[in-house]
Design a protein around this motif. Structure first.
Motif, PDB file in Angstrom:
ATOM      1  N   LEU A 114       0.815  -1.213   0.000  1.00 17.88           N
ATOM      2  CA  LEU A 114       0.000   0.000   0.000  1.00 17.88           C
ATOM      3  C   LEU A 114       0.852   1.268   0.000  1.00 17.88           C
ATOM      4  CD1 LEU A 114      -2.919  -0.962   2.403  1.00 17.88           C
ATOM      5  CD2 LEU A 114      -2.999  -0.678  -0.085  1.00 17.88           C
ATOM      6  N   ILE A 115       1.965   1.271   0.734  1.00 18.18           N
ATOM      7  CA  ILE A 115       2.804   2.467   0.724  1.00 18.18           C
ATOM      8  C   ILE A 115       3.491   2.609  -0.639  1.00 18.18           C
ATOM      9  CG2 ILE A 115       5.010   1.610   1.661  1.00 18.18           C
ATOM     10  CD1 ILE A 115       3.247   4.852   2.696  1.00 18.18           C
ATOM     11  N   GLY A 116       3.772   1.497  -1.292  1.00 16.36           N
ATOM     12  CA  GLY A 116       4.274   1.552  -2.667  1.00 16.36           C
ATOM     13  C   GLY A 116       3.229   2.125  -3.612  1.00 16.36           C
ATOM     14  N   MET A 117       1.984   1.692  -3.426  1.00 13.82           N
ATOM     15  CA  MET A 117       0.886   2.221  -4.223  1.00 13.82           C
ATOM     16  C   MET A 117       0.731   3.725  -3.979  1.00 13.82           C
ATOM     17  SD  MET A 117      -2.811   0.463  -4.492  1.00 13.82           S
ATOM     18  CE  MET A 117      -3.953   1.530  -3.677  1.00 13.82           C
ATOM     19  N   ASN A 118       0.856   4.123  -2.722  1.00 12.00           N
ATOM     20  CA  ASN A 118       0.789   5.539  -2.356  1.00 12.00           C
ATOM     21  C   ASN A 118       1.863   6.347  -3.081  1.00 12.00           C
ATOM     22  OD1 ASN A 118       2.314   7.494  -0.216  1.00 12.00           O
ATOM     23  ND2 ASN A 118       0.105   7.836  -0.210  1.00 12.00           N
ATOM     24  N   THR A 119       3.078   5.849  -3.087  1.00 13.76           N
ATOM     25  CA  THR A 119       4.146   6.609  -3.737  1.00 13.76           C
ATOM     26  C   THR A 119       3.999   6.604  -5.256  1.00 13.76           C
ATOM     27  OG1 THR A 119       5.627   4.707  -3.634  1.00 13.76           O
ATOM     28  CG2 THR A 119       5.793   6.301  -1.858  1.00 13.76           C
ATOM     29  N   GLY A 120       3.490   5.513  -5.818  1.00 10.48           N
ATOM     30  CA  GLY A 120       3.245   5.491  -7.259  1.00 10.48           C
ATOM     31  C   GLY A 120       2.207   6.529  -7.674  1.00 10.48           C
ATOM     32  N   ILE A 121       1.144   6.609  -6.886  1.00 11.14           N
ATOM     33  CA  ILE A 121       0.116   7.625  -7.156  1.00 11.14           C
ATOM     34  C   ILE A 121       0.701   9.017  -6.970  1.00 11.14           C
ATOM     35  CG2 ILE A 121      -2.064   8.593  -6.328  1.00 11.14           C
ATOM     36  CD1 ILE A 121      -2.904   5.680  -5.642  1.00 11.14           C
ATOM     37  N   GLY A 122       1.471   9.190  -5.903  1.00 15.14           N
ATOM     38  CA  GLY A 122       2.076  10.494  -5.632  1.00 15.14           C
ATOM     39  C   GLY A 122       3.027  10.927  -6.729  1.00 15.14           C
ATOM     40  N   LEU A 123       3.818   9.985  -7.241  1.00 17.70           N
ATOM     41  CA  LEU A 123       4.751  10.329  -8.319  1.00 17.70           C
ATOM     42  C   LEU A 123       4.026  10.679  -9.613  1.00 17.70           C
ATOM     43  CD1 LEU A 123       7.587   7.703  -7.790  1.00 17.70           C
ATOM     44  CD2 LEU A 123       7.774  10.174  -7.546  1.00 17.70           C
ATOM     45  N   SER A 124       2.816  10.151  -9.780  1.00 16.54           N
ATOM     46  CA  SER A 124       2.029  10.488 -10.973  1.00 16.54           C
ATOM     47  C   SER A 124       1.338  11.835 -10.836  1.00 16.54           C
ATOM     48  CB  SER A 124       0.965   9.412 -11.218  1.00 16.54           C
ATOM     49  OG  SER A 124       1.538   8.179 -11.450  1.00 16.54           O
ATOM     50  N   LEU A 125       0.769  12.072  -9.648  1.00 14.09           N
ATOM     51  CA  LEU A 125      -0.060  13.261  -9.468  1.00 14.09           C
ATOM     52  C   LEU A 125       0.712  14.515  -9.072  1.00 14.09           C
ATOM     53  CD1 LEU A 125      -3.194  11.829  -7.638  1.00 14.09           C
ATOM     54  CD2 LEU A 125      -2.935  12.441 -10.026  1.00 14.09           C
ATOM     55  N   GLN A 126       1.782  14.353  -8.329  1.00 21.09           N
ATOM     56  CA  GLN A 126       2.496  15.522  -7.816  1.00 21.09           C
ATOM     57  C   GLN A 126       3.001  16.450  -8.920  1.00 21.09           C
ATOM     58  OE1 GLN A 126       5.958  14.640  -5.565  1.00 21.09           O
ATOM     59  NE2 GLN A 126       6.474  16.779  -5.259  1.00 21.09           N
ATOM     60  N   PRO A 127       3.694  15.946  -9.933  1.00 23.14           N
ATOM     61  CA  PRO A 127       4.154  16.875 -10.982  1.00 23.14           C
ATOM     62  C   PRO A 127       2.997  17.550 -11.725  1.00 23.14           C
ATOM     63  CG  PRO A 127       5.330  14.794 -11.136  1.00 23.14           C
ATOM     64  CD  PRO A 127       4.225  14.598 -10.154  1.00 23.14           C
ATOM     65  N   LEU A 128       1.899  16.822 -11.895  1.00 27.39           N
ATOM     66  CA  LEU A 128       0.732  17.430 -12.554  1.00 27.39           C
ATOM     67  C   LEU A 128       0.182  18.582 -11.721  1.00 27.39           C
ATOM     68  CD1 LEU A 128      -1.223  14.227 -13.663  1.00 27.39           C
ATOM     69  CD2 LEU A 128       0.075  15.784 -15.122  1.00 27.39           C
ATOM     70  N   TYR A 129       0.030  18.327 -10.424  1.00 27.84           N
ATOM     71  CA  TYR A 129      -0.518  19.345  -9.531  1.00 27.84           C
ATOM     72  C   TYR A 129       0.388  20.565  -9.447  1.00 27.84           C
ATOM     73  CZ  TYR A 129      -2.051  21.634  -5.253  1.00 27.84           C
ATOM     74  OH  TYR A 129      -2.462  22.561  -4.343  1.00 27.84           O
ATOM     75  N   ILE A 130       1.666  20.317  -9.243  1.00 29.86           N
ATOM     76  CA  ILE A 130       2.606  21.439  -9.118  1.00 29.86           C
ATOM     77  C   ILE A 130       2.696  22.220 -10.420  1.00 29.86           C
ATOM     78  CG2 ILE A 130       5.048  22.005  -8.819  1.00 29.86           C
ATOM     79  CD1 ILE A 130       5.171  19.850  -6.686  1.00 29.86           C
ATOM     80  N   GLY A 131       2.731  21.510 -11.539  1.00 34.05           N
ATOM     81  CA  GLY A 131       2.806  22.182 -12.835  1.00 34.05           C
ATOM     82  C   GLY A 131       1.607  23.062 -13.121  1.00 34.05           C
ATOM     83  N   GLU A 132       0.436  22.663 -12.644  1.00 33.50           N
ATOM     84  CA  GLU A 132      -0.767  23.453 -12.883  1.00 33.50           C
ATOM     85  C   GLU A 132      -0.950  24.558 -11.848  1.00 33.50           C
ATOM     86  OE1 GLU A 132      -3.981  20.701 -13.075  1.00 33.50           O
ATOM     87  OE2 GLU A 132      -3.343  19.911 -15.006  1.00 33.50           O
ATOM     88  N   ALA A 133      -0.512  24.323 -10.620  1.00 34.54           N
ATOM     89  CA  ALA A 133      -0.753  25.293  -9.549  1.00 34.54           C
ATOM     90  C   ALA A 133       0.313  26.392  -9.478  1.00 34.54           C
ATOM     91  CB  ALA A 133      -0.828  24.568  -8.208  1.00 34.54           C
ATOM     92  N   ALA A 134       1.507  26.108  -9.969  1.00 32.86           N
ATOM     93  CA  ALA A 134       2.605  27.077  -9.862  1.00 32.86           C
ATOM     94  C   ALA A 134       2.410  28.227 -10.841  1.00 32.86           C
ATOM     95  CB  ALA A 134       3.928  26.376 -10.152  1.00 32.86           C
ATOM     96  N   PRO A 135       2.831  29.417 -10.450  1.00 32.50           N
ATOM     97  CA  PRO A 135       2.808  30.544 -11.390  1.00 32.50           C
ATOM     98  C   PRO A 135       3.738  30.244 -12.574  1.00 32.50           C
ATOM     99  CG  PRO A 135       3.301  31.289  -9.146  1.00 32.50           C
ATOM    100  CD  PRO A 135       3.296  29.802  -9.126  1.00 32.50           C
ATOM    101  N   LYS A 136       3.411  30.799 -13.700  1.00 36.96           N
ATOM    102  CA  LYS A 136       4.132  30.487 -14.929  1.00 36.96           C
ATOM    103  C   LYS A 136       5.637  30.730 -14.814  1.00 36.96           C
ATOM    104  CE  LYS A 136       2.713  30.517 -19.555  1.00 36.96           C
ATOM    105  NZ  LYS A 136       1.830  31.078 -20.539  1.00 36.96           N
ATOM    106  N   HIS A 137       6.050  31.791 -14.150  1.00 34.10           N
ATOM    107  CA  HIS A 137       7.473  32.111 -14.065  1.00 34.10           C
ATOM    108  C   HIS A 137       8.218  31.200 -13.076  1.00 34.10           C
ATOM    109  CE1 HIS A 137       5.763  34.491 -10.784  1.00 34.10           C
ATOM    110  NE2 HIS A 137       6.971  34.519 -10.250  1.00 34.10           N
ATOM    111  N   LEU A 138       7.507  30.456 -12.243  1.00 28.99           N
ATOM    112  CA  LEU A 138       8.145  29.546 -11.277  1.00 28.99           C
ATOM    113  C   LEU A 138       7.917  28.067 -11.605  1.00 28.99           C
ATOM    114  CD1 LEU A 138       7.194  31.285  -7.907  1.00 28.99           C
ATOM    115  CD2 LEU A 138       9.387  31.341  -9.086  1.00 28.99           C
TER     116      LEU A 138
END
Length: 163
Positions: A114-138
Motif C-alpha cells: 500500500l505504501i508503494g501504491m501511495n508513492t506510485g500515485i504520488g509520483l504520478s499526481l504531484q508533478p501534474l498538480y505542481i505544474g498546474e498550480a505554480a505561477p508560470k514564471h516559477l
C-alpha cells in the motif's frame, strides 16, 4: 507546494531507502512469528523469500499506483487525488504498525504494498498538480523540486538508519 513534495517524491525516496536499516529486526520478527504459528524454525531459504517479498512488494505497489494515478487525476482532480492518496498512506502505516503487536508478518507485506501504491500515485499526481498550480514564471523550478524532495527522502531514510 512543499506539502505536495513531502506527500509525493519525499515518501518515495524515504521508503526506498529506509527498508535497509531494520533488516535484522524484520528477520527476527519473521522468525518469531513463524515459530509461534508452526512451532518450527524458519528455514534460511524461506526467510530469504519472505524478506525479499517484504522488500520488493513496495515496487509492485508503486507500479500499480502509477497506473491508478491517471484515473485519480481525471476523476478527483490533481489536488483531490493527492488528498485521497493520504488515506492510503495512513492505512499502510497502520497495517505496518500493528504487524508486530499482532504477530502477523502478512500485514507488513500488505502495508509495504500500500505504501508503494501511495508513492506510485504520488509520483504520478504531484508533478501534474505542481505544474498546474505554480505561477508560470516559477513552474520549471517548482517541478524540479520533485527531484530535490526525492533526494531528501533518500537522505532522511539513510540518516534514520544510522546506528
Amino acid at each position: 507546494m512543499c506539502a505536495a513534495g513531502i506527500g509525493g517524491t519525499f515518501q518515495y525516496g524515504y521508503n526506498v531507502s529506509v527498508i535497509n536499516a531494520p533488516t535484522e529486526h524484520i528477520h527476527k520478527f519473521l522468525n518469531e512469528s513463524w515459530r509461534e504459528r508452526h512451532q518450527a524454525a524458519l528455514s534460511p531459504g524461506m526467510l530469504t523469500l519472505l524478506w525479499s517479498t517484504v522488500a520488493s512488494i513496495f515496487s509492485l505497489g508503486g507500479l500499480f499506483g502509477a497506473h491508478l494515478g491517471g484515473s485519480l487525476a481525471i476523476r478527483l482532480g490533481r489536488k483531490g487525488g493527492l488528498l485521497t492518496n493520504n488515506f492510503i498512506a495512513i492505512l499502510a502505516a497502520l497495517l505496518m504498525g500493528i504487524s508486530s503487536p499482532t504477530g502477523l508478518f502478512e500485514l507488513l507485506i500488505v502495508g509495504r504494498f500500500l505504501i508503494g501504491m501511495n508513492t506510485g500515485i504520488g509520483l504520478s499526481l504531484q508533478p501534474l498538480y505542481i505544474g498546474e498550480a505554480a505561477p508560470k514564471h516559477l513552474r520549471g523550478m517548482m517541478t524540479m523540486g520533485s527531484s530535490i524532495f526525492l533526494t531528501g527522502g533518500i537522505l532522511t531514510g539513510q540518516v534514520v538508519g544510522l546506528r
